[in-house]
Design a protein around this motif. Sequence first.
Motif, PDB file in Angstrom:
ATOM      1  N   ARG A  47       0.834  -1.213   0.000  1.00 54.77           N
ATOM      2  CA  ARG A  47       0.000   0.000   0.000  1.00 54.77           C
ATOM      3  C   ARG A  47       0.867   1.262   0.000  1.00 54.77           C
ATOM      4  N   GLU A  48       1.916   1.262   0.810  1.00 54.47           N
ATOM      5  CA  GLU A  48       2.805   2.430   0.886  1.00 54.47           C
ATOM      6  C   GLU A  48       3.534   2.661  -0.431  1.00 54.47           C
ATOM      7  N   ALA A  85       1.080   4.069  -2.951  1.00 55.93           N
ATOM      8  CA  ALA A  85       0.801   5.480  -2.641  1.00 55.93           C
ATOM      9  C   ALA A  85       1.971   6.358  -3.065  1.00 55.93           C
ATOM     10  N   GLY A 101      -4.033   4.970  -5.386  1.00 53.86           N
ATOM     11  CA  GLY A 101      -4.873   4.696  -4.235  1.00 53.86           C
ATOM     12  C   GLY A 101      -5.465   3.312  -4.404  1.00 53.86           C
ATOM     13  N   VAL A 102      -5.869   2.699  -3.308  1.00 58.58           N
ATOM     14  CA  VAL A 102      -6.499   1.384  -3.378  1.00 58.58           C
ATOM     15  C   VAL A 102      -8.012   1.591  -3.321  1.00 58.58           C
ATOM     16  N   LEU A 103      -8.681   1.262  -4.413  1.00 62.99           N
ATOM     17  CA  LEU A 103     -10.131   1.444  -4.526  1.00 62.99           C
ATOM     18  C   LEU A 103     -10.917   0.238  -4.035  1.00 62.99           C
ATOM     19  N   ALA A 130      -5.793  -1.058  -7.530  1.00 64.28           N
ATOM     20  CA  ALA A 130      -5.067   0.203  -7.425  1.00 64.28           C
ATOM     21  C   ALA A 130      -5.378   1.116  -8.606  1.00 64.28           C
ATOM     22  N   ASN A 162      -4.381   5.135 -10.214  1.00 64.26           N
ATOM     23  CA  ASN A 162      -3.760   6.453 -10.227  1.00 64.26           C
ATOM     24  C   ASN A 162      -4.773   7.337 -10.959  1.00 64.26           C
TER      25      ASN A 162
END
Length: 128
Positions: free
Chosen positions: A21-22, A25, A30-32, A57, A59
Amino acid sequence: MGFALSTVLRTSFDDAVTRTREALAGQGFGVLTEIDMQATLKAKLGEDMEQYLILGACNPKMANEAIRMEPRVGAMLPCNVIVRAAPGDEIMVSAIDPVASMQAIPNRDLAFVADQVRDMLKAAVDDI
């Protein structure tokens, strides 16, 4: 050409998810969506499997560009990234290669966007 960008980690599953996740980001993703395949298959089929998480994910800037070029490209979004337990106490993280998936659409401009997204996902996978 392969269809996924992958790395192998020797860490806990939860740490791999956090690091994934980091890293996403850090590249503007972002994780939808989040699908826990282990829990889903247990609930729906009574089947046991190793930990397996699918992160959808996105963008937003790149997705917007792609959709403006080809509105139907949304059928291929978001970019799926999996975190899964593998044999030998390893965790495998794999992201879809958007260049491979976009080959089905004959649009050179969209192929350029797919190249950019691929570079961003590869950087994220490399940073995990």
